[in-house]
Design a protein around this motif. Sequence first.
Motif, PDB file in Angstrom:
ATOM      1  N   UNK A 144      30.857  57.066  38.879  1.00 53.58           N
ATOM      2  CA  UNK A 144      29.658  56.641  38.159  1.00 53.58           C
ATOM      3  C   UNK A 144      28.583  56.384  39.205  1.00 53.58           C
ATOM      4  N   UNK A 145      27.674  57.330  39.382  1.00 52.95           N
ATOM      5  CA  UNK A 145      26.631  57.227  40.400  1.00 52.95           C
ATOM      6  C   UNK A 145      25.483  56.366  39.884  1.00 52.95           C
ATOM      7  N   UNK A 146      25.108  55.375  40.691  1.00 53.30           N
ATOM      8  CA  UNK A 146      24.020  54.478  40.341  1.00 53.30           C
ATOM      9  C   UNK A 146      22.767  54.868  41.110  1.00 53.30           C
ATOM     10  N   UNK A 147      21.665  55.041  40.417  1.00 50.21           N
ATOM     11  CA  UNK A 147      20.414  55.338  41.110  1.00 50.21           C
ATOM     12  C   UNK A 147      19.891  54.091  41.801  1.00 50.21           C
ATOM     13  N   UNK A 148      20.056  52.947  41.187  1.00 50.99           N
ATOM     14  CA  UNK A 148      19.674  51.631  41.715  1.00 50.99           C
ATOM     15  C   UNK A 148      20.510  50.613  40.954  1.00 50.99           C
ATOM     16  N   UNK A 149      20.231  49.333  41.185  1.00 52.41           N
ATOM     17  CA  UNK A 149      20.902  48.307  40.389  1.00 52.41           C
ATOM     18  C   UNK A 149      22.237  47.888  40.943  1.00 52.41           C
ATOM     19  N   UNK A 150      22.218  47.358  42.172  1.00 57.12           N
ATOM     20  CA  UNK A 150      23.451  46.985  42.852  1.00 57.12           C
ATOM     21  C   UNK A 150      24.149  45.802  42.188  1.00 57.12           C
ATOM     22  N   UNK A 151      23.388  44.833  41.683  1.00 62.10           N
ATOM     23  CA  UNK A 151      24.001  43.668  41.033  1.00 62.10           C
ATOM     24  C   UNK A 151      24.672  44.092  39.726  1.00 62.10           C
ATOM     25  N   UNK A 152      23.949  44.835  38.902  1.00 64.21           N
ATOM     26  CA  UNK A 152      24.525  45.307  37.639  1.00 64.21           C
ATOM     27  C   UNK A 152      25.734  46.189  37.891  1.00 64.21           C
ATOM     28  N   UNK A 153      25.672  47.030  38.930  1.00 63.60           N
ATOM     29  CA  UNK A 153      26.796  47.912  39.238  1.00 63.60           C
ATOM     30  C   UNK A 153      28.055  47.155  39.590  1.00 63.60           C
ATOM     31  N   UNK A 154      27.915  46.079  40.368  1.00 64.76           N
ATOM     32  CA  UNK A 154      29.079  45.282  40.737  1.00 64.76           C
ATOM     33  C   UNK A 154      29.582  44.448  39.565  1.00 64.76           C
ATOM     34  N   UNK A 155      28.668  43.919  38.767  1.00 61.50           N
ATOM     35  CA  UNK A 155      29.067  43.110  37.612  1.00 61.50           C
ATOM     36  C   UNK A 155      29.835  43.925  36.582  1.00 61.50           C
ATOM     37  N   UNK A 156      29.523  45.197  36.471  1.00 58.28           N
ATOM     38  CA  UNK A 156      30.096  46.036  35.415  1.00 58.28           C
ATOM     39  C   UNK A 156      31.618  46.073  35.448  1.00 58.28           C
ATOM     40  N   UNK A 157      32.221  45.853  36.624  1.00 54.50           N
ATOM     41  CA  UNK A 157      33.684  45.928  36.723  1.00 54.50           C
ATOM     42  C   UNK A 157      34.376  44.844  35.901  1.00 54.50           C
ATOM     43  N   UNK A 158      33.653  43.770  35.564  1.00 50.97           N
ATOM     44  CA  UNK A 158      34.259  42.671  34.816  1.00 50.97           C
ATOM     45  C   UNK A 158      34.021  42.768  33.313  1.00 50.97           C
ATOM     46  N   UNK A 159      33.289  43.790  32.889  1.00 47.09           N
ATOM     47  CA  UNK A 159      33.059  44.016  31.467  1.00 47.09           C
ATOM     48  C   UNK A 159      33.879  45.234  31.041  1.00 47.09           C
ATOM     49  N   UNK A 160      34.985  45.033  30.314  1.00 51.74           N
ATOM     50  CA  UNK A 160      35.875  46.149  29.960  1.00 51.74           C
ATOM     51  C   UNK A 160      35.172  47.293  29.245  1.00 51.74           C
ATOM     52  N   UNK A 161      34.142  46.967  28.454  1.00 47.79           N
ATOM     53  CA  UNK A 161      33.482  48.011  27.673  1.00 47.79           C
ATOM     54  C   UNK A 161      32.745  49.026  28.538  1.00 47.79           C
ATOM     55  N   UNK A 162      32.467  48.685  29.810  1.00 45.08           N
ATOM     56  CA  UNK A 162      31.784  49.651  30.678  1.00 45.08           C
ATOM     57  C   UNK A 162      32.710  50.747  31.162  1.00 45.08           C
ATOM     58  N   UNK A 163      34.015  50.470  31.217  1.00 42.97           N
ATOM     59  CA  UNK A 163      34.976  51.451  31.714  1.00 42.97           C
ATOM     60  C   UNK A 163      34.990  51.587  33.225  1.00 42.97           C
ATOM     61  N   UNK A 164      34.263  50.722  33.945  1.00 42.38           N
ATOM     62  CA  UNK A 164      34.210  50.779  35.409  1.00 42.38           C
ATOM     63  C   UNK A 164      35.347  49.947  35.987  1.00 42.38           C
ATOM     64  N   UNK A 165      36.141  50.536  36.871  1.00 43.56           N
ATOM     65  CA  UNK A 165      37.287  49.828  37.462  1.00 43.56           C
ATOM     66  C   UNK A 165      36.964  49.177  38.806  1.00 43.56           C
ATOM     67  N   UNK A 166      36.172  49.840  39.632  1.00 43.16           N
ATOM     68  CA  UNK A 166      35.817  49.323  40.950  1.00 43.16           C
ATOM     69  C   UNK A 166      34.369  49.683  41.270  1.00 43.16           C
ATOM     70  N   UNK A 167      33.765  48.868  42.107  1.00 45.21           N
ATOM     71  CA  UNK A 167      32.458  49.187  42.680  1.00 45.21           C
ATOM     72  C   UNK A 167      32.612  49.169  44.195  1.00 45.21           C
ATOM     73  N   UNK A 168      32.194  50.234  44.863  1.00 44.89           N
ATOM     74  CA  UNK A 168      32.370  50.341  46.309  1.00 44.89           C
ATOM     75  C   UNK A 168      31.046  50.782  46.955  1.00 44.89           C
ATOM     76  N   UNK A 169      31.051  50.789  48.299  1.00 42.47           N
ATOM     77  CA  UNK A 169      29.879  51.225  49.040  1.00 42.47           C
ATOM     78  C   UNK A 169      29.090  50.052  49.570  1.00 42.47           C
ATOM     79  N   UNK A 170      27.913  50.326  50.108  1.00 37.46           N
ATOM     80  CA  UNK A 170      27.077  49.283  50.687  1.00 37.46           C
ATOM     81  C   UNK A 170      25.775  49.142  49.926  1.00 37.46           C
ATOM     82  N   UNK A 171      25.271  47.935  49.935  1.00 42.43           N
ATOM     83  CA  UNK A 171      23.991  47.613  49.310  1.00 42.43           C
ATOM     84  C   UNK A 171      23.467  46.351  49.956  1.00 42.43           C
ATOM     85  N   UNK A 172      22.430  45.769  49.382  1.00 36.87           N
ATOM     86  CA  UNK A 172      21.832  44.583  49.964  1.00 36.87           C
ATOM     87  C   UNK A 172      22.783  43.397  49.971  1.00 36.87           C
ATOM     88  N   UNK A 173      22.772  42.642  51.075  1.00 37.08           N
ATOM     89  CA  UNK A 173      23.623  41.451  51.167  1.00 37.08           C
ATOM     90  C   UNK A 173      23.211  40.366  50.166  1.00 37.08           C
TER      91      UNK A 173
END
Length: 321
Positions: free
Chosen positions: A182-211
């Motif tokens: 699932x490629x994110x154009x932006x939105x690092x916080x939302x991308x990481x949060x999505x792993x905790x919402x089962x309805x998103x279907x996202x299992x992990x968030x990886x890579x680098x972004x702002x600290x």
Amino acid sequence: MHRDLSLEIVRVTEAAAIASASWTGKGNKIDADGAATAAMREYFSAVPFRGTVVIGEGEMDEAPMLYIGEEVGSGAGPEFDVAVDPLEGTDIVASGRNNALSVVAIAEKGNLLHAPDMYMAKLAVGPRLAGKLSLDDPLEVTIQKAASLLQKQISELTVSILDRNRHAEHILTLRKLGVKIYLLSDGDVAGAMAVAFPETGIDLHVGSGGAPEGVLAAAALRCMGGELQGRLLPENEEELLRCLAMGISDPSKVLGMRELVGESDIIFAATGVTSGDFLHGVKYGWGGRAQTHSVVMRAQTQTVRFIQCVHQLHNEQRGSA
């Protein structure tokens, strides 16, 4: 931490979201961010606490408001660390895309990492994987472990990652393994949060972004039983010295939840600016009204509340909408 603060904090993110949503698709990220920041700061003045911004719009000489070290709140009540991103996804709003948020997290003083403005390698997971993976492992090992723990085939895993040139090797590895990306154009916080919402279907968030965004995401995940691990990635001597000045003696160390967000109670709130994976964006209706969709949560109880609210806009708000 008084639970009534939860509603006060979500009012702050609602105000920032309404102010910035009127700039959606207009190609002006600076004014969109400025509108969100000004509205957030104004609404903070009514919150009954003494807050100090530890993650904000930048240093005092870089940002006119919500700068690091600025005091917010009514000036009465308990002291808190405050982490803000008035508009997480400025480019998203400017171009009219999905997953822009207005975000605030507060914790007892001394608990939120004063994350320097640099890149951070991240591994974010939901409750089923929390405490069971390591950022120190190669990505291939992490994927294999995650599939086993979730009792899935590797081809059934979905991994989110920012679509950036610096992630080319990660993306190639993920594709060779056969996971869904699932490629994110932006939105690092939302991308990481999505792993905790089962309805998103996202299992992990990886890579680098702002600290700073990593700390905000960690605050949200702590409220939901998830986990974020991070490693600072200073790119030059100046950034390395900044880590040392902020008390981070070993930037190569993996930072766990305790280092990122402490062990005290946390309140986290986010309001959708544009629609995304788990929040709807601001919608303007007849009669000068705006509808918002927010999530507010608390670490101590791990209660997650979704709030849908209809606001009667003031004349100045209607003029910008």
